[in-house]
Scaffold this motif. Structure first.
Motif, PDB file in Angstrom:
ATOM      1  N   GLY A  66      45.997  47.560  18.981  1.00 32.41           N
ATOM      2  CA  GLY A  66      45.703  47.319  20.391  1.00 32.41           C
ATOM      3  C   GLY A  66      44.973  48.457  21.066  1.00 32.41           C
ATOM      4  N   GLY A  67      44.692  49.533  20.327  1.00 30.60           N
ATOM      5  CA  GLY A  67      44.024  50.699  20.895  1.00 30.60           C
ATOM      6  C   GLY A  67      42.523  50.534  20.987  1.00 30.60           C
ATOM      7  N   SER A  70      37.387  52.354  17.362  1.00 30.16           N
ATOM      8  CA  SER A  70      36.375  51.357  16.987  1.00 30.16           C
ATOM      9  C   SER A  70      36.861  50.412  15.892  1.00 30.16           C
ATOM     10  CB  SER A  70      35.065  52.040  16.571  1.00 30.16           C
ATOM     11  OG  SER A  70      35.282  52.909  15.484  1.00 30.16           O
ATOM     12  N   MET A  71      37.630  50.905  14.942  1.00 30.67           N
ATOM     13  CA  MET A  71      38.137  50.008  13.894  1.00 30.67           C
ATOM     14  C   MET A  71      39.163  49.027  14.458  1.00 30.67           C
ATOM     15  SD  MET A  71      36.324  50.524  11.313  1.00 30.67           S
ATOM     16  CE  MET A  71      37.204  49.401  10.249  1.00 30.67           C
ATOM     17  N   ARG A  72      39.967  49.478  15.417  1.00 30.27           N
ATOM     18  CA  ARG A  72      40.960  48.587  16.034  1.00 30.27           C
ATOM     19  C   ARG A  72      40.277  47.521  16.869  1.00 30.27           C
ATOM     20  NH1 ARG A  72      45.914  49.200  13.637  1.00 30.27           N
ATOM     21  NH2 ARG A  72      46.022  51.365  12.971  1.00 30.27           N
ATOM     22  N   ILE A  77      38.247  41.840  17.362  1.00 24.99           N
ATOM     23  CA  ILE A  77      37.109  40.911  17.427  1.00 24.99           C
ATOM     24  C   ILE A  77      37.175  39.944  16.256  1.00 24.99           C
ATOM     25  CG2 ILE A  77      34.593  40.734  17.210  1.00 24.99           C
ATOM     26  CD1 ILE A  77      34.469  43.405  18.819  1.00 24.99           C
ATOM     27  N   ASP A  78      37.450  40.457  15.053  1.00 23.54           N
ATOM     28  CA  ASP A  78      37.564  39.593  13.876  1.00 23.54           C
ATOM     29  C   ASP A  78      38.681  38.571  14.055  1.00 23.54           C
ATOM     30  OD1 ASP A  78      35.488  41.009  12.708  1.00 23.54           O
ATOM     31  OD2 ASP A  78      36.795  42.202  11.395  1.00 23.54           O
ATOM     32  N   ALA A  79      39.828  39.012  14.584  1.00 22.26           N
ATOM     33  CA  ALA A  79      40.953  38.096  14.806  1.00 22.26           C
ATOM     34  C   ALA A  79      40.592  37.034  15.832  1.00 22.26           C
ATOM     35  CB  ALA A  79      42.186  38.882  15.255  1.00 22.26           C
TER      36      ALA A  79
END
Length: 89
Positions: A66-67, A70-72, A77-79
């Motif tokens: 939830g942070g 950039s990877m989070r 976005i993918d989810a």
């Protein structure tokens, strides 16, 4: 983040950073361009700090679910794309 880690309550740190932003705008510079002397003028917690860093490092520091790291954000976005793809119209 730095001020909170130094023991200031979030609310106080937020007010200080607001003043720093106003000062930076009035001087036509970014927060990262503030001198050690300017930083110390906003809070004694900045004593000895050479540079406050940049926005990107602050964003990436939140590499938790939830942070804002950039990877989070990419994971979210993918989810969301997967969830949208499963919706039937």
């Amino acid at each position: 983040d730095y001020l909170v880690r130094q023991g200031l309550p979030f609310r106080s740190a937020h007010e200080i950073v607001g003043r720093m932003v106003q000062h930076s705008i009035s001087k036509g510079k970014s927060l990262g361009d503030l001198t050690p002397g300017e930083l110390a003028g906003f809070s004694d917690k900045f004593q000895g700090l050479k540079n406050i860093g940049d926005a990107k490092s602050s964003i990436e520091a939140r590499d938790i679910p939830g942070g804002t790291g950039s990877m989070r954000v990419k994971d979210q976005i993918d989810a969301a794309k997967k969830a949208v793809a499963q919706i039937r119209f």
